[in-house]
Design a protein around this motif. Structure first.
Motif, PDB file in Angstrom:
ATOM      1  N   ILE A  78       0.762  -1.263   0.020  1.00  0.00           N
ATOM      2  CA  ILE A  78       0.042  -0.089  -0.015  1.00  0.00           C
ATOM      3  C   ILE A  78       0.789   1.004  -0.030  1.00  0.00           C
ATOM      4  N   GLU A  79       0.738   1.980  -0.774  1.00  0.00           N
ATOM      5  CA  GLU A  79       1.451   3.444  -1.135  1.00  0.00           C
ATOM      6  C   GLU A  79       0.767   4.628  -1.151  1.00  0.00           C
ATOM      7  N   ASP A  80       1.050   5.637  -0.604  1.00  0.00           N
ATOM      8  CA  ASP A  80       0.209   6.852  -0.742  1.00  0.00           C
ATOM      9  C   ASP A  80       1.354   7.899  -1.279  1.00  0.00           C
ATOM     10  N   GLU A  81       0.732   9.176  -1.321  1.00  0.00           N
ATOM     11  CA  GLU A  81       1.511  10.298  -2.132  1.00  0.00           C
ATOM     12  C   GLU A  81       1.640  11.458  -1.004  1.00  0.00           C
ATOM     13  N   TYR A  87       7.270   6.024  11.689  1.00  0.00           N
ATOM     14  CA  TYR A  87       6.700   4.643  12.184  1.00  0.00           C
ATOM     15  C   TYR A  87       7.325   4.244  13.451  1.00  0.00           C
ATOM     16  N   ASP A  88       8.390   4.577  13.753  1.00  0.00           N
ATOM     17  CA  ASP A  88       9.056   3.867  14.935  1.00  0.00           C
ATOM     18  C   ASP A  88       8.847   4.729  16.208  1.00  0.00           C
ATOM     19  N   ASN A  89       8.372   5.946  16.246  1.00  0.00           N
ATOM     20  CA  ASN A  89       7.862   6.625  17.454  1.00  0.00           C
ATOM     21  C   ASN A  89       6.319   6.703  17.560  1.00  0.00           C
ATOM     22  N   LEU A  90       5.561   5.801  17.604  1.00  0.00           N
ATOM     23  CA  LEU A  90       4.185   5.866  17.619  1.00  0.00           C
ATOM     24  C   LEU A  90       3.696   5.450  18.807  1.00  0.00           C
ATOM     25  N   PHE A 119       7.671  -0.967   6.635  1.00  0.00           N
ATOM     26  CA  PHE A 119       7.451   0.234   6.291  1.00  0.00           C
ATOM     27  C   PHE A 119       8.730   0.714   5.371  1.00  0.00           C
ATOM     28  N   ILE A 120       8.662   1.182   4.105  1.00  0.00           N
ATOM     29  CA  ILE A 120       9.465   1.871   3.178  1.00  0.00           C
ATOM     30  C   ILE A 120       9.197   3.192   2.960  1.00  0.00           C
ATOM     31  N   ASP A 121      10.283   3.997   2.320  1.00  0.00           N
ATOM     32  CA  ASP A 121      10.357   5.189   2.007  1.00  0.00           C
ATOM     33  C   ASP A 121       9.679   6.209   3.025  1.00  0.00           C
ATOM     34  N   ASN A 122      10.104   6.139   4.074  1.00  0.00           N
ATOM     35  CA  ASN A 122       9.563   6.997   5.264  1.00  0.00           C
ATOM     36  C   ASN A 122       8.139   6.739   5.773  1.00  0.00           C
ATOM     37  N   GLY A 123       7.721   5.347   5.469  1.00  0.00           N
ATOM     38  CA  GLY A 123       6.543   5.081   5.958  1.00  0.00           C
ATOM     39  C   GLY A 123       5.527   5.470   4.867  1.00  0.00           C
ATOM     40  N   LYS A 124       5.823   5.692   3.522  1.00  0.00           N
ATOM     41  CA  LYS A 124       4.996   6.214   2.351  1.00  0.00           C
ATOM     42  C   LYS A 124       4.522   4.902   1.916  1.00  0.00           C
TER      43      LYS A 124
END
Length: 133
Positions: A78-81, A87-90, A119-124
């Motif tokens: 799943i990828e957003d724009e 995601y490490d500090n939720l 999670f990849i690409d800063n969570g995007k």
């Protein structure tokens, strides 16, 4: 196998398109009811996060979903724009101070329903993996 891909504009009502996509995958790959239930909740939750948090419900931005079957597992990407998130500090949704909060459980849920969450690409981009029996 090639990935099966769809993209939807960032509108909450488009979740039903994702549900149909998952129903079709269940038919095609004969998911067990247990796995199907976990996939349905985790993937729709992830897509909803992408719509609301990632793309800020901006219907000019799309959410991309792909399904890959590899050996004995199915992977949904799943990828957003949007800009991504940390995601490490939720906050921990099981912590007493967070139990009454209406949000904050999505990723916790996904981690409990999937065999792997990456999670990849800063969570995007998030990859949800489910092992098939």
């Amino acid at each position: 196998m090639d990935a099966i891909k769809i993209q939807i504009p960032s509108l909450s009502e488009n979740i039903r398109i994702i549900e149909s996509f998952i129903d079709n995958a269940k038919e095609q790959y004969n998911f067990t009811d247990d796995i199907y239930g976990n996939i349905m909740i985790a993937v729709t939750e992830s897509v909803n996060n992408a719509i609301v948090h990632g793309n800020q419900s901006d219907k000019s931005k799309n959410v991309h979903l792909s399904l890959n079957l590899e050996d004995n597992q199915v992977k949904f990407t799943i990828e957003d724009e949007g800009p991504g998130f940390d995601y490490d500090n939720l906050p921990d949704p099981t912590a007493p101070e967070n139990l009454e909060k209406p949000g904050g459980r999505g990723i916790f849920l996904m981690k409990n329903l999937c065999d792997e969450v990456s999670f990849i690409d800063n969570g995007k981009k998030v990859i949800l993996s489910f092992y098939l029996p």
